[in-house]
Design a protein around this motif. Structure first.
Motif, PDB file in Angstrom:
ATOM      1  N   VAL A  50       0.695  -1.120   0.086  1.00 43.63           N
ATOM      2  CA  VAL A  50      -0.281  -0.060  -0.033  1.00 43.63           C
ATOM      3  C   VAL A  50       1.273   1.446   0.231  1.00 43.63           C
ATOM      4  O   VAL A  50       0.618   2.308  -0.534  1.00 43.63           O
ATOM      5  CB  VAL A  50      -1.013   0.207   1.276  1.00 43.63           C
ATOM      6  N   PHE A  51       2.187   1.509   0.899  1.00 40.16           N
ATOM      7  CA  PHE A  51       2.665   2.592   1.089  1.00 40.16           C
ATOM      8  C   PHE A  51       3.888   2.791   0.541  1.00 40.16           C
ATOM      9  O   PHE A  51       4.371   3.773   0.655  1.00 40.16           O
ATOM     10  CB  PHE A  51       3.234   2.634   2.799  1.00 40.16           C
ATOM     11  N   TYR A  52       4.525   1.480  -0.566  1.00 38.88           N
ATOM     12  CA  TYR A  52       5.812   1.505  -1.173  1.00 38.88           C
ATOM     13  C   TYR A  52       5.572   1.082  -2.219  1.00 38.88           C
ATOM     14  O   TYR A  52       5.897   1.704  -3.089  1.00 38.88           O
ATOM     15  CB  TYR A  52       6.735   1.169  -0.390  1.00 38.88           C
ATOM     16  N   PHE A  53       5.160  -0.142  -2.463  1.00 37.06           N
ATOM     17  CA  PHE A  53       4.971  -0.950  -4.438  1.00 37.06           C
ATOM     18  C   PHE A  53       3.853   0.104  -5.017  1.00 37.06           C
ATOM     19  O   PHE A  53       4.272   0.901  -6.067  1.00 37.06           O
ATOM     20  CB  PHE A  53       4.713  -2.256  -4.491  1.00 37.06           C
ATOM     21  N   PRO A  55       2.886   2.768  -4.262  1.00 36.18           N
ATOM     22  CA  PRO A  55       2.790   4.671  -4.873  1.00 36.18           C
ATOM     23  C   PRO A  55       4.068   4.396  -5.815  1.00 36.18           C
ATOM     24  O   PRO A  55       3.936   5.735  -6.776  1.00 36.18           O
ATOM     25  CB  PRO A  55       3.351   5.106  -3.315  1.00 36.18           C
ATOM     26  N   THR A  56       5.346   3.048  -5.648  1.00 35.26           N
ATOM     27  CA  THR A  56       5.573   3.669  -6.810  1.00 35.26           C
ATOM     28  C   THR A  56       5.416   3.506  -8.465  1.00 35.26           C
ATOM     29  O   THR A  56       5.557   3.629  -8.670  1.00 35.26           O
ATOM     30  CB  THR A  56       6.912   2.239  -6.778  1.00 35.26           C
ATOM     31  N   LEU A  57       4.670   2.137  -8.780  1.00 33.68           N
ATOM     32  CA  LEU A  57       4.200   2.345  -9.952  1.00 33.68           C
ATOM     33  C   LEU A  57       3.426   3.532 -10.488  1.00 33.68           C
ATOM     34  O   LEU A  57       3.443   3.342 -12.161  1.00 33.68           O
ATOM     35  CB  LEU A  57       3.100   1.205  -9.821  1.00 33.68           C
ATOM     36  N   ARG A  58       2.472   3.950  -9.282  1.00 32.39           N
ATOM     37  CA  ARG A  58       1.708   5.318 -10.031  1.00 32.39           C
ATOM     38  C   ARG A  58       2.964   6.223  -9.776  1.00 32.39           C
ATOM     39  O   ARG A  58       3.069   7.316 -11.079  1.00 32.39           O
ATOM     40  CB  ARG A  58       1.193   5.990  -8.300  1.00 32.39           C
ATOM     41  N   GLY A  59       4.091   6.377  -8.769  1.00 32.00           N
ATOM     42  CA  GLY A  59       5.185   7.858  -9.614  1.00 32.00           C
ATOM     43  C   GLY A  59       6.081   7.388 -10.726  1.00 32.00           C
ATOM     44  O   GLY A  59       5.918   8.191 -11.427  1.00 32.00           O
ATOM     45  N   LEU A  60       6.321   5.770 -11.087  1.00 35.16           N
ATOM     46  CA  LEU A  60       6.792   5.255 -11.961  1.00 35.16           C
ATOM     47  C   LEU A  60       5.853   5.855 -13.562  1.00 35.16           C
ATOM     48  O   LEU A  60       5.585   6.739 -14.660  1.00 35.16           O
ATOM     49  CB  LEU A  60       6.730   4.176 -12.810  1.00 35.16           C
ATOM     50  N   TYR A  61       4.194   5.803 -13.118  1.00 34.56           N
ATOM     51  CA  TYR A  61       3.483   5.952 -14.153  1.00 34.56           C
ATOM     52  C   TYR A  61       2.972   7.621 -14.499  1.00 34.56           C
ATOM     53  O   TYR A  61       3.554   8.165 -15.431  1.00 34.56           O
ATOM     54  CB  TYR A  61       2.136   5.858 -14.117  1.00 34.56           C
ATOM     55  N   PHE A  62       3.374   8.431 -13.511  1.00 34.06           N
ATOM     56  CA  PHE A  62       3.362   9.953 -13.749  1.00 34.06           C
ATOM     57  C   PHE A  62       4.480  10.258 -14.751  1.00 34.06           C
ATOM     58  O   PHE A  62       4.627  11.569 -14.849  1.00 34.06           O
ATOM     59  CB  PHE A  62       3.483  10.957 -12.288  1.00 34.06           C
ATOM     60  N   SER A  63       5.409   9.589 -13.653  1.00 32.60           N
ATOM     61  CA  SER A  63       6.295  10.433 -14.917  1.00 32.60           C
ATOM     62  C   SER A  63       6.502  10.645 -15.722  1.00 32.60           C
ATOM     63  O   SER A  63       7.260  10.958 -16.534  1.00 32.60           O
ATOM     64  CB  SER A  63       8.045   9.213 -14.205  1.00 32.60           C
ATOM     65  N   PHE A  64       5.611   9.847 -17.096  1.00 39.27           N
ATOM     66  CA  PHE A  64       5.332   9.609 -18.043  1.00 39.27           C
ATOM     67  C   PHE A  64       4.582  10.800 -18.518  1.00 39.27           C
ATOM     68  O   PHE A  64       3.593  10.858 -20.049  1.00 39.27           O
ATOM     69  CB  PHE A  64       4.956   8.685 -19.131  1.00 39.27           C
ATOM     70  N   THR A  65       3.797  11.695 -17.489  1.00 39.63           N
ATOM     71  CA  THR A  65       2.877  12.477 -17.939  1.00 39.63           C
ATOM     72  C   THR A  65       3.000  13.833 -17.769  1.00 39.63           C
ATOM     73  O   THR A  65       3.840  14.023 -16.455  1.00 39.63           O
ATOM     74  CB  THR A  65       1.681  12.051 -16.989  1.00 39.63           C
TER      75      THR A  65
END
Length: 317
Positions: A50-53, A55-65
């Motif tokens: 919930v607090f690491y994996f 958010p990490t995936l969402r951050g990786l997605y947002f890095s392309f947006t």
């Protein structure tokens, strides 16, 4: 007689086979043990997911947006990463962070080694160890505020003492040349005891016979430190260096409390720059890209450190 002995051997063999069968692992018992183990680690796995994996995936997605919270993310591909290459503020933040890490790690490692050796060779008192680790138990924001008041150029007790010694006041947090060294030394003070205890734990694992052999050969404490302690401490030292280096690259709270990245960009470390991009400029996509770049850099730094220091090999026989 031969038939009787042969029958007796057959009965003993059958009894042994029955006993072996009785001691076979119970499949239901093994399943219960696995379920019990999963039940114990489930809270940690849930917290990690919930607090690491996630958010990490969402951050990786947002890095392309391009994303500013108020509007839907707009996919821009590698646009954020190309912008990083031309971002002078990013590169300045990396240089400032490297300066901070170099000062912090150099002073912290040397002083922690010295303190750990003193603990190992002179005293192993639990009370002394408790006192040494006490600064690490204080919240970093509290430590930063206390040092901010102590080092204030106008009312700080440090500058008052310097005035008594005939030295003019020093703007420790307000001078471009002093800001990063001051922040690095403040964090060194806080983490020194914890790092020393980690190294002390590694020294305790070194067999005393090695030191006794060194004394028999007439080796001094200085020679035993360089020829015995450091080589045998290498795996623990490598782990400690990876932890401290990665932690130093993520310095944020001391900067946020004391200088807010100033004066100018003199103390704008990379973590504070990410915070500024995301929560003050609302450029969450670009901030995510910078975070991904920092993650890759830290992974490479940790890998190089572990390989160079051969952390997976021990010289302790």
């Amino acid at each position: 007689m031969a038939l009787t002995s042969r029958a007796a051997r057959a009965r003993s063999t059958a009894d042994l086979a029955l006993h072996v069968h009785d001691y076979r692992p119970d499949a239901n018992g093994s399943r219960r043990e696995r379920l019990t183990a999963l039940a114990f680690i489930a809270p940690a796995l849930l917290g990690f997911a919930v607090f690491y994996f996630w958010p990490t995936l969402r951050g990786l997605y947002f890095s392309f947006t391009e994303y500013d919270v108020f509007n839907r993310p707009v996919f821009v591909g590698l646009g954020n990463y190309r912008a990083i290459l031309e971002d002078s503020t990013f590169w300045n933040a990396m240089l400032v962070t490297v300066e901070y890490v170099a000062i912090n790690i150099a002073t912290q490692t040397v002083l922690a080694l010295l303190l750990a050796v003193l603990l190992h060779r002179l005293t192993r008192s639990v009370f002394v160890r408790s006192v040494i680790v006490l600064p690490y138990l204080i919240a970093n924001v509290v430590v930063a505020l206390v040092f901010y008041w102590m080092l204030d150029a106008q009312i700080g007790i440090t500058n008052q003492v310097l005035g008594w010694l005939g030295t003019g006041p020093v703007a420790f947090f307000g001078d471009q040349n002093w800001a990063i060294p001051t922040i690095a030394l403040v964090n060194t003070w806080r983490h020194l005891g914890y790092t020393a205890l980690l190294l002390f734990a590694g020294m305790v694992m070194i067999p005393n016979d090695v030191y006794e052999a060194g004394r028999v050969d007439g080796a001094s404490e200085w020679k035993m430190f360089w020829r015995i302690t450091l080589p045998l401490l290498r795996p623990v030292l490598a782990l400690v260096l990876v932890i401290t280096v990665v932690g130093s690259f993520q310095a944020f709270d001391t900067v946020a409390v004391t200088t807010s990245g100033g004066p100018g960009d003199a103390s704008r470390v990379i973590q504070y720059y990410i915070f500024d991009l995301a929560f003050q400029r609302l450029q969450f996509g670009y901030a995510s890209a910078v975070s991904v770049v920092l993650f890759v850099i830290l992974a490479l730094v940790a890998l190089v450190q572990l390989r160079l220091m051969r952390a997976d090999q021990s010289d302790v026989a």
